[in-house]
Scaffold this active site. Structure first.
Site, PDB file in Angstrom:
ATOM      1  N   LYS A  62       0.834  -1.204   0.000  1.00  5.51           N
ATOM      2  CA  LYS A  62       0.000   0.000   0.000  1.00  5.51           C
ATOM      3  C   LYS A  62       0.870   1.256   0.000  1.00  5.51           C
ATOM      4  O   LYS A  62       2.041   1.207   0.423  1.00  5.51           O
ATOM      5  CB  LYS A  62      -0.876   0.029   1.264  1.00  5.51           C
ATOM      6  CG  LYS A  62      -1.940  -1.028   1.354  1.00  5.51           C
ATOM      7  CD  LYS A  62      -2.668  -0.913   2.684  1.00  5.51           C
ATOM      8  CE  LYS A  62      -3.762  -1.961   2.829  1.00  5.51           C
ATOM      9  NZ  LYS A  62      -4.899  -1.708   1.928  1.00  5.51           N
ATOM     10  N   ARG A  85     -10.678 -11.392   1.458  1.00  3.15           N
ATOM     11  CA  ARG A  85     -11.502 -12.471   0.889  1.00  3.15           C
ATOM     12  C   ARG A  85     -10.784 -13.817   0.959  1.00  3.15           C
ATOM     13  O   ARG A  85     -11.428 -14.860   1.046  1.00  3.15           O
ATOM     14  CB  ARG A  85     -11.881 -12.112  -0.547  1.00  3.15           C
ATOM     15  CG  ARG A  85     -10.712 -11.988  -1.494  1.00  3.15           C
ATOM     16  CD  ARG A  85     -11.003 -11.056  -2.661  1.00  3.15           C
ATOM     17  NE  ARG A  85     -11.161  -9.678  -2.225  1.00  3.15           N
ATOM     18  CZ  ARG A  85     -11.391  -8.655  -3.049  1.00  3.15           C
ATOM     19  NH1 ARG A  85     -11.495  -8.864  -4.352  1.00  3.15           N
ATOM     20  NH2 ARG A  85     -11.524  -7.443  -2.585  1.00  3.15           N
TER      21      ARG A  85
END
Length: 514
Positions: free
Chosen positions: A277, A351
């Site tokens: 990130k 996920r």
């Protein structure tokens, strides 16, 4: 903080402060007229001059004078009568408690808002929740700070008549439980990642299990490997911190085969892994375990409320770190149910951990599934920071959730799962891929997770935009919100009361998702 309910005249209460709710329109209630009389007409004059209008979140603290037993009168604006909702009771109580704490007032009496009359039990619950949640400490690491926490020692809700006291008290007991567990979840989310590692989450779950009476099982890395949780472990492999897969089991109806499962994303720090990130605001990624903290808090509340239902809580806890061991874009991993996954983006890790969490919940006997996760930045683009994204494969089940959420003033909005969206998760080399690009990012994440629920009714809650607030708002201060915790606890109660089918075969909802 002690919360209690009593009947009598609010302005006769022997407390440090009396909180008076005021609407911005319509005729003043009896308590407002009494407060103005005690203030020698000051309130009427302030309203005439526009100094206090009764707008939402407006607060004024005035010396009570000699006509009341209290030292201060706290005026709390509620806005227009037509806009007043059940959830606003929590904001009213929270604003009053915080205003009292700022002035070092230790005891507060709350006048019941006149528009709150109706379901006294629900009203008592929400006012108790608001008062309790207002006591949350947002800055426990500061050595010099405002001493607001623990200042208010007691809060008394004054019922207008003795007939209301019993139901208000019943609600207040529930509200205190839910408020305390919401604060526990907020404390976990607020803690820095060096104080809230996967091991710490497991320890919190065990402590609450011992205290409130539910079973806790914690899988270690070797257990997960043996069970084939390759999807979860692909995220954990880059970190030196041991991952934990935590199961909490409350069995309130052993004779029933129906089991509600709550599955929370517990990424205690998310760097993005190899798909690193940007550094700006990365410190906020300590809160990527908000879903897991919510599940721990909700399970603790459920165990204390004791509904006649079977509920499992699963927390998928790990860090997502870059290292020489970390999963790389292009790697292929296999989940517990045997499905292969091409990892396109290691920052789409939520996920991946939820996939094995859902599989484990099914193995433990879950018939109905709810996952909760700070899953996608896309949900913030779509819905901002006020609304949680909801996706489901079952109309009846998701309607039950909306019923459970109704009292609490939290915003939820459904997004579709049309079959065309399945194109986003197709991989040329594996059964699916974990990232489909920017388009419909929130829906893509849900479509991926849907592959691991089999035929069970399922709800996905994307709380990326709502798990944290950047402003004070009633009973919430800047920081974690514990969004969805109270609705999930209430969902367990409604789950016990209503019969639901066990397969996603509701025709009306099939038209929505197909």
């Amino acid at each position: 903080m002690k919360f209690q309910v009593a009947s009598g005249k609010t302005l006769s209460a022997r407390v440090d402060a009396v909180a008076v709710p005021i609407f911005s329109d319509g005729a003043d209630s009896a308590i407002v007229r009494q407060a103005d009389l005690a203030l020698g007409g000051l309130l009427k004059d302030m309203r005439k001059r526009g100094e206090f209008k009764g707008d939402v979140d407006e607060v004024a603290v005035l010396p009570a004078g000699k006509r009341t037993a209290a030292k201060r009168i706290i005026l709390v604006g509620l806005g227009k009568r037509s806009d007043f909702s059940t959830g606003a009771n929590a904001k009213f109580a929270g604003l009053a408690v915080r205003a009292a704490a700022r002035r070092n007032l230790s005891s507060v009496a709350l006048a019941l808002p006149e528009s709150a009359r109706g379901d006294d039990r629900e009203t008592g619950e929400l006012i108790a929740e608001g008062a309790t949640m207002a006591a949350f400490d947002p800055a426990p690491y500061k050595t010099k700070r405002e001493k607001l926490i623990g200042v208010v020692k007691s809060v008394t809700l004054i019922a207008p008549d003795a007939a209301s006291v019993a139901e208000l008290k019943k609600g207040a007991v529930r509200g205190t439980i839910l408020g305390e567990m919401a604060n526990a979840a907020r404390e976990m989310v607020n803690a820095p990642s060096n104080d809230m590692r996967p091991t710490h989450l497991a320890e919190r779950a065990k402590a609450f299990g011992t205290k409130h009476g539910f079973k806790v099982t914690v899988l270690e890395r070797a257990d997960m490997k043996r069970m084939g949780m390759g999807s979860f472990l692909s995220v954990a492999v880059g970190s030196d911190e041991p991952p934990k897969m935590i199961a909490m089991e409350y069995r309130g109806d052993p004779a029933s085969k129906r089991v509600l499962a709550l599955i929370g994303k517990g990424i205690t720090f998310d760097t993005g892994g190899i798909s690193l990130k940007p550094s700006a605001n990365m410190e906020a990624m300590k809160g990527d375990m908000a879903g897991g903290a919510t599940v721990i808090g909700a399970m603790s509340a459920i165990a204390r409320l004791k509904p006649k239902a079977n509920v499992i809580g699963i927390v998928c806890a790990t860090e997502n770190m870059p290292s020489g061991h970390a999963t790389k874009p292009g790697d292929i991993v296999r989940a517990m149910n045997g499905k292969s996954i091409e990892v396109i983006n290691t920052d789409a890790e939520g996920r991946l951990v939820l996939a094995d969490g859902l599989c484990w919940a099914r193995k433990l006997g879950a018939t109905h599934l709810v996952d909760i996760a700070t899953l996608t930045g896309a949900v913030v683009v779509a819905l901002g920071n006020t609304t949680t994204g909801v996706m489901s494969n079952d109309r009846e089940f998701v309607d039950l959730f909306h019923d459970a959420a109704r009292p609490y003033g939290e915003r939820y909005w459904e997004l579709p799962l049309f079959p065309e969206y399945a194109e986003l998760i197709k991989s040329s080399i594996a059964d699916m891929k974990n990232s489909g690009g920017r388009e419909a990012g929130t829906i893509y994440g849900a479509m991926f997770i849907k592959e691991f629920v089999e035929d069970a009714p399922w709800i996905h809650l994307d709380i990326a935009g709502t798990s944290w607030t950047d402003r004070d708002d009633g009973h919430l201060v800047k920081g974690p919100t514990a969004v969805a915790l109270r609705p999930l606890a209430h969902l367990a109660e409604l789950f016990a009361q209503r019969s639901l089918h066990s397969k996603a075969d509701n025709a009306a909802h099939e038209r929505f998702v197909a």
